[in-house]
Write an enzyme that holds these catalytic residues in place. Structure first.
Site, PDB file in Angstrom:
ATOM      1  N   SER A  71      34.561  -0.080  18.177  1.00 41.57           N
ATOM      2  CA  SER A  71      33.223  -0.224  18.735  1.00 41.57           C
ATOM      3  C   SER A  71      32.692  -1.636  18.548  1.00 41.57           C
ATOM      4  O   SER A  71      32.984  -2.305  17.551  1.00 41.57           O
ATOM      5  CB  SER A  71      32.267   0.763  18.053  1.00 41.57           C
ATOM      6  OG  SER A  71      30.935   0.545  18.467  1.00 41.57           O
ATOM      7  N   SER A 108      27.740   2.930   8.743  1.00 42.38           N
ATOM      8  CA  SER A 108      28.904   3.776   8.458  1.00 42.38           C
ATOM      9  C   SER A 108      29.813   3.884   9.674  1.00 42.38           C
ATOM     10  O   SER A 108      31.046   3.860   9.557  1.00 42.38           O
ATOM     11  CB  SER A 108      28.462   5.171   8.000  1.00 42.38           C
ATOM     12  OG  SER A 108      27.715   5.826   9.013  1.00 42.38           O
ATOM     13  N   TYR A 109      29.221   3.969  10.839  1.00 39.69           N
ATOM     14  CA  TYR A 109      29.974   4.026  12.090  1.00 39.69           C
ATOM     15  C   TYR A 109      30.779   2.741  12.276  1.00 39.69           C
ATOM     16  O   TYR A 109      31.976   2.766  12.586  1.00 39.69           O
ATOM     17  CB  TYR A 109      28.998   4.225  13.242  1.00 39.69           C
ATOM     18  CG  TYR A 109      29.602   4.240  14.619  1.00 39.69           C
ATOM     19  CD1 TYR A 109      30.272   5.356  15.094  1.00 39.69           C
ATOM     20  CD2 TYR A 109      29.467   3.135  15.464  1.00 39.69           C
ATOM     21  CE1 TYR A 109      30.808   5.382  16.380  1.00 39.69           C
ATOM     22  CE2 TYR A 109      29.997   3.148  16.747  1.00 39.69           C
ATOM     23  CZ  TYR A 109      30.659   4.270  17.198  1.00 39.69           C
ATOM     24  OH  TYR A 109      31.186   4.292  18.466  1.00 39.69           O
ATOM     25  N   ALA A 110      30.125   1.610  12.061  1.00 35.46           N
ATOM     26  CA  ALA A 110      30.789   0.315  12.203  1.00 35.46           C
ATOM     27  C   ALA A 110      31.919   0.170  11.192  1.00 35.46           C
ATOM     28  O   ALA A 110      32.993  -0.360  11.515  1.00 35.46           O
ATOM     29  CB  ALA A 110      29.780  -0.817  12.037  1.00 35.46           C
ATOM     30  N   LYS A 147      34.879   2.214  12.363  1.00 38.40           N
ATOM     31  CA  LYS A 147      35.510   1.631  13.542  1.00 38.40           C
ATOM     32  C   LYS A 147      36.262   0.349  13.214  1.00 38.40           C
ATOM     33  O   LYS A 147      37.327   0.084  13.796  1.00 38.40           O
ATOM     34  CB  LYS A 147      34.451   1.370  14.623  1.00 38.40           C
ATOM     35  CG  LYS A 147      33.866   2.629  15.239  1.00 38.40           C
ATOM     36  CD  LYS A 147      34.943   3.526  15.835  1.00 38.40           C
ATOM     37  CE  LYS A 147      34.372   4.640  16.683  1.00 38.40           C
ATOM     38  NZ  LYS A 147      35.436   5.525  17.223  1.00 38.40           N
TER      39      LYS A 147
END
Length: 255
Positions: free
Chosen positions: A145, A157-159, A162
């Site tokens: 991402s 957390s998403y980063a 990814k």
């Protein structure tokens, strides 16, 4: 144009989700077969019905929690067995996260959700698809991402998950090159129902993110992301590996 994908078997995780549905249509137009896995049955059943009705595609579905290795292995082996031991393309699309929370608002559970559903699931699917991909000189397309590359607010957390996927993918590209398996990363930015909800709940964060998109709009799951994935899985991209393709605002960019 014949991309050489007719009859190939494509495994897509999170197969009932919004981005996955567009990718599936792009591949179905090329004459592929499908193994779809998901944690939830509803969207996956709809995807199967759509692909069979509109494209006459053969679709095998399997419920599995990507963060549990034993379930991933069962899903991969069952799907491969259904198609005579064949898997040609693996697309790791599934991901959950607590987007919209600042870093200091995250709990350990929030962080674990992103890492387990994204990074661990990608690792498990790659590990257990490898024997099949080696036989077919297949392709892996992992989803990362722009949130990690650009440091989007509200997506720590998403980063992190990814960016972990990006690093692992590059190592796999180096290790699996001798097996003629190419491994690439796509960073999609597509308007989905979940993203619409996030936009409505986090208008300020949304505005910050949209300003970083060259064309000022989100991409289309089928026409933009799906076609990029088709290219990466095709004979035309057989020498492309270890790359990150950003599909942002309808434009493909490689940092």
């Amino acid at each position: 144009m014949d991309r050489g994908l007719k009859g190939k078997v494509v495994l897509i995780t999170g197969g009932g989700g919004g981005i996955a549905r567009g990718i599936e249509r792009a591949f179905a137009a090329e004459g592929t077969k499908f193994i779809l896995t998901d944690l939830f049955p509803g969207g996956m059943a709809e995807a199967k019905e759509e692909l069979e009705r509109e494209f006459g595609a053969e679709v095998f579905t399997y419920l599995a929690n990507g963060s549990v290795e034993s379930e991933v292995k069962e899903a991969v082996d069952a799907g491969a067995a259904h198609f005579g031991g064949q898997i040609d393309v693996l697309i790791n699309n599934a991901q959950a996260s607590a987007s919209g929370l600042t870093l200091i608002e995250h709990t350990e559970e929030d962080f674990d959700l992103a890492v387990r559903s994204g990074l661990y699931a990608t690792f498990f699917y790659m590990k257990h698809c490898y024997p099949y991909l080696k036989k077919t000189a297949g392709s892996v397309i992992n989803f990362a991402s722009g949130a990690g590359i650009g440091g989007n607010p509200g997506q720590s957390s998403y980063a992190a998950a990814k960016e972990g996927i990006r690093g692992m993918s590059r190592v796999a590209a180096s290790e699996w090159g001798e097996d003629d398996i190419n491994v690439n990363i796509v960073c999609p930015l597509v308007m989905t129902k979940i993203l619409e909800e996030w936009r409505d709940n986090n208008p300020e964060m949304y505005e910050k993110n949209i300003k970083g998109i060259p064309l000022g709009r989100f991409g289309d799951a089928e026409k933009d992301v799906g076609r990029v994935c088709v290219f990466l899985a095709s004979d035309d991209a057989s020498f492309v590996t270890g790359d990150t393709i950003i599909v942002q605002g309808g434009s493909g960019m490689k940092p």
